[in-house]
Design a protein around this motif. Structure first.
Motif, short mmCIF file in Angstrom:
data_model
loop_
_atom_site.label_atom_id
_atom_site.label_comp_id
_atom_site.label_asym_id
_atom_site.label_seq_id
_atom_site.Cartn_x
_atom_site.Cartn_y
_atom_site.Cartn_z
N GLY A 106 0.77 -1.23 0.00
CA GLY A 106 0.00 0.00 0.00
C GLY A 106 0.80 1.28 0.00
N ILE A 107 0.17 2.32 0.53
CA ILE A 107 0.79 3.65 0.60
C ILE A 107 1.54 3.75 1.92
N ASP A 108 2.82 3.98 1.83
CA ASP A 108 3.67 4.02 3.00
C ASP A 108 4.86 4.92 2.68
N ASP A 109 5.40 5.57 3.68
CA ASP A 109 6.57 6.42 3.46
C ASP A 109 7.72 5.65 2.80
N LEU A 112 7.10 5.44 -0.85
CA LEU A 112 7.38 6.74 -1.47
C LEU A 112 8.88 6.95 -1.63
#
Length: 192
Positions: A106-109, A112
């Protein structure tokens, strides 16, 4: 309850892709052995070890709770249906065990940061590294036009290929490691 971890990807017909997940599982096991000393790789389909095989291996090593960690970015049908079904089927053969399917990456630092790193690889190589040069991935208008006109959408250049038909290059960390016969180890997973 002793916990086992299964890191599962889709599975591939390409050996290097399957070996990469197996290396990720090995490195995860080494790095987090104090918390999770039972870690197994699995491929949802197309290759072994399957989820059932990995589940059995975890149980054989003493796990009674299994956390299945999808090596997928998003919560698609594999996460919502296929992987839980395969885990449930595997659990039936091992009474007294429980499983839980973790969230996808998923979306995670960290994701990124990895995207930033990949973009900087392109930028740092002047947007023309060996992994893309001469292929449609390079964005070269002449190459794209030629391939689109041919209707193939695939690049067929003169760079050498490995046994799986993958092109190898000198600057891409994946294919460089493969061309040298080594397994790619992402920096974030290398032992500290």
């Amino acid at each position: 309850m002793k916990t086992g971890i299964i890191i599962v990807d889709h599975g591939s017909r390409r050996t290097q892709s399957n070996e990469m997940l197996e290396e990720v599982a090995r490195l995860f096991g080494e790095r987090f052995t104090a918390t999770y000393d039972i870690v197994e790789p699995a491929h949802m389909e197309l290759a072994e070890p399957s989820i059932a095989t990995a589940y059995a291996a975890c149980v054989k090593r003493g796990a009674t709770r299994i956390v299945v960690c999808p090596f997928f970015l998003g919560p698609g049908k594999h996460w919502t249906g296929d992987i839980p079904r395969l885990a449930a089927e595997a659990a039936v053969g091992h009474p007294g065990t429980q499983y839980h399917v973790a969230m996808p990456l998923g979306i995670d630092d960290l994701i990124l940061e990895l995207l930033f790193k990949r973009a900087n690889h392109c930028k740092g190589n002047g947007f023309e590294c060996d992994s893309c040069r001469g292929t449609i991935r390079s964005g070269d208008p002449a190459i794209a036009a030629k391939l689109l006109a041919e209707g193939t959408g695939h690049a067929h250049d003169a760079r050498p290929t490995d046994a799986q038909g993958m092109q190898v290059c000198s600057s891409c960390p994946y294919s460089k490691a493969i061309s040298e016969g080594a397994k790619f180890v992402p920096a974030a997973l290398q032992p500290a």
